[in-house]
Design a protein around this motif. Structure first.
Motif: not given
Ligand code: FAD
Length: 446
Positions: A261-273
């Motif tokens: 996840x990035x710092x915003x808790x998004x995974x490598x798919x923009x619609x999935x955290x």
């Protein structure tokens, strides 16, 4: 096909917090939570089932927060995610479409690759009520209990199982001391002394090589050739992220094998955290990958993931690592790096320590010794770690320390810190340990 705006997989600390946060930030969205278990245990309360609390049924996360927040929930297992179609499939054969998906699938107990761990009376700690009920039955009928792992889960288990008084409980720890991954040696030694004085046998610096017995575990074999007779084994050596669904959906994994996840808790798919034990973490200190898995981190990440679903509002600062535990009436608490770990990472560390009564005058009811150790980075003078021991108030005082770390407070900031004090509730303002430990660090650096 069912369709929802927000779909959350997982109903424990991370999933529940993500759902409540999403509702606060997005009052008009349709939110659905899917979790596997009918009854969700309070994860941190699990060791207390075996002593203080008394049963798994008394240690449950209620469904009322979901109902009050207008979050729909179903008990089902998600078997597959299709990120292209933005749908998931469940064990019961349902297909559910989503606009945004939050993965809060948690973690599973780690099992070492050692022969004998599959035996019926060897218990990893699953966060699952039927499993815990079975475990409780076994604890009641076992005289000798071996607990493998002397981290905070193993220590809490052994102290709680020992409370009833009719068991012989032994903790087996690989490292020279129990709690060594979190605390410096002097705190570990105090904790061990206390645990031993309460009747728990500690065998540290011992490696388990096998669990023996015909179908049932009767002996734990150690690397030095000795063996410990036992009637049941509890395994508390850590957890691994539950990433199967994410991996099969093609999501990227991070350096520790959790969901990237990035710092915003998004995974490598923009619609999935992702948030909680299943999500990859980085340390507040230097940004290195972090294997810490705590309910407090899970909820903090879930507050970020839930708020960011339809627009970025929050970012993670990384894991500080704050937690507390208690052995009898004595609490142990830690925030940030231990002195040992900080030095091993190359930090130049200044430490300060203070101890004294937690009341003033010291004969007030509830008086007990409180010890505070602070670690500062020499270059910036910023607080990078705190360890505490004493009355139960340290369970809250450590959260003050965490705030000081998170906001980069220095030795002088803390030495001049304005704390509230009261004779019946706290230490004296003159000797307030948290502040005096900073004063003592000032002396150490000069
Ligand atoms: C004995 C013990 C004591 C602990 N004590 C503390 C403590 O004192 N303080 C602290 O901060 N932390 C403590 N922890 C750590 C804490 O329990 C975890 O960090 C926390 O549970 C993480 O929450 P989570 O929601 O991320 O994951 P989990 O609690 O693991 O929950 C995962 C959820 O996902 C669901 N799920 C998984 N896969 C699927 C699927 N395919 N379909 C549908 N649902 C699915 C599960 O059913 C579950 O609801 C303790 C842990 C243990 C085991």
């Amino acid at each position: 096909m069912k369709k929802t705006d927000v779909l959350i997989i997982g109903g424990s600390a991370a999933g529940l917090t993500a759902a409540i946060t999403a509702r606060r930030h997005y009052p008009d969205k349709k939110i659905l939570l899917i979790r596997k278990e009918q009854l969700v245990p309070i994860p941190c309360g699990i060791p207390y089932i075996f002593g203080t609390v008394g049963s798994p049924q008394k240690n449950l996360i209620p469904d009322t927060p979901l109902e009050k927040n207008n979050v729909d929930f179903v008990i089902d297992g998600v078997t597959e995610i299709d990120p292209e179609a933005r749908t998931v499939t469940t064990e019961s054969g349902e297909t559910v479409g989503y606009d945004k998906l939050v993965l809060a699938t948690g973690s599973l107990p780690m099992m070492p690759p050692i022969p004998g761990f599959e035996k019926e009376n060897v218990f990893p700690v699953y966060k699952d009520v039927p499993h815990l009920e079975h475990m409780q039955t076994m604890v009641s009928s076992s005289k000798r209990i071996a607990v493998i792992g002397g981290g905070f889960i193993g220590v809490e288990f052994s102290d709680e199982c020992n409370k009833e008084g009719s068991h012989e409980v032994t903790v087996l720890e690989l490292l020279p001391h129990c709690l060594q991954l979190a605390f410096d040696q002097e705190f570990c030694e105090e904790a061990e002394k206390l645990l031993s004085s309460r009747g728990v046998r500690i065998m540290a610096d011992r490696k388990v090589t096998a669990i023996e017995g015909n179908g049932r575990a009767t002996k734990v074999k150690l690397a030095d050739g000795s063996a410990l007779d036992t009637d049941m084994v509890v395994v508390g050596i850590g957890t691994t992220a539950n990433v199967e669904l994410a991996k099969n959906a093609g999501l990227r994994l991070g350096p520790t094998g959790s969901i990237w996840v990035n710092r915003t808790m998004r995974t490598s798919n923009e619609h999935i955290s992702a948030c909680g034990d299943c999500a990859e973490k980085f340390s507040f200190f230097g940004g290195i990958p972090s294997k810490l898995k705590l309910a407090s981190i899970a909820s903090s990440e879930a507050r970020i993931a839930g708020a960011n679903l339809f627009g970025i509002q929050r970012e993670s600062v990384g894991t500080i690592g704050v937690f507390s535990s208690a052995i009898g009436d004595t609490a142990f608490a830690v925030a940030g790096m231990s002195e040992n770990f900080a030095r091993s990472q190359g930090y130049d560390v200044i430490t300060g320590k203070a101890e004294g009564p937690n009341r003033h005058p010291g004969m007030m009811p509830g008086a007990a010794k409180q010890t505070v150790k602070l670690m500062f980075e020499k270059r910036t003078k910023k607080l990078i770690g705190t360890q505490m021991m004493g009355d139960w108030a340290v369970g809250e005082l450590i959260n003050v320390a965490s705030a000081c770390i998170q906001h980069g407070m220095t030795i002088d900031d803390i030495a001049c810190f304005q704390m509230g004090t009261h004779p019946a509730l706290t230490a004296s303002p003159v000797v307030y340990q948290f502040v005096n430990a900073a004063e003592s660090a000032l002396l150490a650096q000069s």
